[in-house]
Design an enzyme around this catalytic site. Structure first.
Site, PDB file in Angstrom:
ATOM      1  CG  HIS A 292      -6.588   4.534  -2.015  1.00  0.00           C
ATOM      2  ND1 HIS A 292      -5.516   4.085  -1.282  1.00  0.00           N
ATOM      3  CD2 HIS A 292      -6.337   4.165  -3.295  1.00  0.00           C
ATOM      4  CE1 HIS A 292      -4.656   3.477  -2.076  1.00  0.00           C
ATOM      5  NE2 HIS A 292      -5.128   3.519  -3.313  1.00  0.00           N
TER       6      HIS A 292
ATOM      7  CD  GLU B  72      -4.636   3.639   4.923  1.00  0.00           C
ATOM      8  OE1 GLU B  72      -5.185   2.532   5.063  1.00  0.00           O
ATOM      9  OE2 GLU B  72      -4.532   4.208   3.840  1.00  0.00           O
TER      10      GLU B  72
ATOM     11  CG  ASP C 186      -2.147   0.830   1.088  1.00  0.00           C
ATOM     12  OD1 ASP C 186      -2.395   1.362  -0.006  1.00  0.00           O
ATOM     13  OD2 ASP C 186      -2.874   0.987   2.093  1.00  0.00           O
ATOM     14  CG  HIS C 187      -1.215   5.041   0.655  1.00  0.00           C
ATOM     15  ND1 HIS C 187      -1.506   6.070  -0.212  1.00  0.00           N
ATOM     16  CD2 HIS C 187      -2.399   4.490   1.001  1.00  0.00           C
ATOM     17  CE1 HIS C 187      -2.813   6.143  -0.378  1.00  0.00           C
ATOM     18  NE2 HIS C 187      -3.384   5.195   0.356  1.00  0.00           N
TER      19      HIS C 187
ATOM     20  CG  ASN D  89      -6.595   0.222  -1.017  1.00  0.00           C
ATOM     21  OD1 ASN D  89      -6.717  -0.471  -2.028  1.00  0.00           O
ATOM     22  ND2 ASN D  89      -5.466   0.845  -0.729  1.00  0.00           N
TER      23      ASN D  89
ATOM     24  CG  HIS E 258      -6.760   7.284   3.884  1.00  0.00           C
ATOM     25  ND1 HIS E 258      -5.637   7.872   3.337  1.00  0.00           N
ATOM     26  CD2 HIS E 258      -7.025   6.208   3.111  1.00  0.00           C
ATOM     27  CE1 HIS E 258      -5.257   7.180   2.279  1.00  0.00           C
ATOM     28  NE2 HIS E 258      -6.077   6.167   2.124  1.00  0.00           N
TER      29      HIS E 258
END
Length: 341
Positions: free
Chosen positions: A248, A169, A95-96, A270, A211
Site C-alpha cells: 500500500h 486515503e 479496499d480499506h 495498490n 498514502h
C-alpha cells in the site's frame, strides 16, 4: 474473460509469487475509470485487480445516496459484464474497510455474494480487505479470524493489515504515533491465528509506506522488513507459511524499492493517487485549451463538442489506461496473463 473465480485468482497469486511480479490493484470510482483499468491491463497482456474503496463506492452511488455498498455493487456488476469481452482475467476487490464500516460496506457485499451463490451465480467480488490496523493486534486478528471463517464458505479471499500505512486515503488518516513498521512478532502472530482456518488471505505488512502523493525519494521505505517477517514465519512454520504480501502507499517510491518488495513476496500493489492524477490531467488540459468552447463567454454559445463530457472523459480514460500500463511494466507483469485464447 469473466471475472476471476477463486481457483483462477489463487492461480494468479501463486504465479506472481513464483515468477516475481505483482498485480496492480487500481481503485476505481465510476464505469469510466473501471473501463480504463480494463483497457490498460488488456493492452499490457496482464491480469489485474480492480478495487473499490468505501469512499469510491459512496461516490459511485451518487451524491444523493452516498451508499458505499450500493455503489460498489453497481461498479462490480458493470465489470462482470464488460470484463467478459477482454482477453485477460481481472479480480474484484474492496479496499480499506475499518471495523466501524464493516456492517455498511463489506458485509452487505458478502451477503450479496452468498445470495448469488445460492442462485448458482458467480461471486460478486473476489476478495475484501478488512483494515484493523488501528486496533490492537489481538482485536484485529479476532475480527479477521471470524471473517476468514465466513469467507472460506464462499471462496472469498481476505486481505488484512498489520501495522499502519501512513498518510491519508479516502478520509482515513493514520495517527501521528501510528506503528508504521510491521514486526516479525506481528507476522508470527498473524500466521498462528489465521493459517489453520483454511481459505486464503493476503497480508498488507507495512515497511514505511505512506498514502498520498510525494516526490520521488520523499518516502523512506525499508523493504528488508518484509524479508525479516517472511524469514521469521518460514523458520517457525515452514516456507509454505510465507505470506502473499500487499504493498500500500506506493506513490513516490523508487522503482528499486518496488522491485525489492516484489522479491520478498509482494503480489499486489495498490495504485490510486497516480491514476487519479493521470485521469484528471487531460481533463484540465482540455478545459484550458478549449476555454471558449466549454464556457459560454460574452454571450456566445460555446462549442457543444468541447463541453460534451464524452469528449474529455474519453481523453481521461485513455490517459488512465496508459498509467495502468506503466504500472504493469514497473511490476514486471507485462505479458503474464493466464488467459489462453
Amino acid at each position: 474473460m469473466p471475472v476471476a473465480d477463486f481457483k483462477t485468482y489463487c492461480q494468479m497469486l501463486d504465479r506472481a509469487r513464483e515468477k516475481g511480479y505483482a498485480y496492480p490493484a487500481i481503485n476505481v470510482t465510476s464505469l469510466t475509470t473501471a473501463n480504463a483499468v480494463l483497457k490498460g491491463l488488456a493492452e499490457s497482456g496482464s491480469d489485474g485487480i480492480i478495487q473499490v474503496s468505501t469512499g469510491g463506492g459512496a461516490f459511485a452511488s451518487g451524491t444523493a445516496l452516498k451508499d458505499m455498498a450500493l455503489g460498489a455493487m453497481s461498479i462490480a456488476e458493470h465489470v462482470h459484464r464488460v470484463a467478459a469481452r477482454y482477453p485477460i482475467y481481472v479480480a474484484l476487490h474492496t479496499d480499506h474497510c475499518q471495523a466501524d464500516k464493516l456492517d455498511k460496506f463489506v458485509l452487505p457485499l458478502v451477503e450479496e455474494t452468498e445470495r448469488r451463490r445460492a442462485a448458482g451465480l458467480p461471486n460478486l467480488f473476489s476478495s475484501h480487505m478488512f483494515d484493523g490496523s488501528a486496533l490492537p493486534l489481538k482485536e484485529n486478528l479476532d475480527i479477521s479470524a471470524k471473517l476468514m471463517e465466513r469467507f472460506k464458505q464462499s471462496e472469498l479471499i481476505l486481505e488484512i493489515e498489520a501495522g499502519v500505512v501512513g498518510g491519508e486515503e479516502d478520509g482515513v488518516a493514520a495517527d501521528a504515533s501510528a506503528k508504521l513498521y510491521t514486526t516479525p512478532e506481528d507476522t508470527l502472530e498473524v500466521a498462528r491465528r489465521l493459517n489453520g482456518i483454511g481459505g486464503r488471505y493476503l497480508l498488507a505488512a507495512t515497511f514505511g509506506n505512506v498514502h498520498g502523493v510525494y516526490k520521488p525519494g520523499s518516502v523512506k521505505l525499508k523493504p528488508s522488513i518484509l524479508k525479516d517477517c517472511q524469514d521469521a514465519v518460514a523458520a517457525e512454520y515452514g516456507k509454505s507459511a510465507c505470506f502473499d504480501l500487499v504493498f500500500h502507499g506506493g506513490s513516490g517510491s523508487e522503482l528499486s524499492e518496488i522491485h525489492e518488495a516484489l522479491d520478498y513476496g509482494v503480489v499486489k500493489m495498490n495504485i490510486d493517487t497516480d491514476t487519479q492524477y493521470a485521469f484528471t490531467r487531460p481533463i484540465v488540459a482540455h478545459m484550458f485549451t478549449h476555454y471558449n468552447g466549454v464556457l459560454r463567454v460574452d454571450g456566445e454559445m460555446g462549442d457543444k463538442k468541447a463541453y460534451d463530457p464524452r469528449t474529455y472523459m474519453a481523453l481521461a480514460e485513455a490517459a488512465m489506461a496508459e498509467r495502468v500500463k506503466r504500472a504493469v511494466t514497473e511490476l514486471r507483469g507485462t505479458g503474464t496473463t493466464l488467459f489462453i485464447g
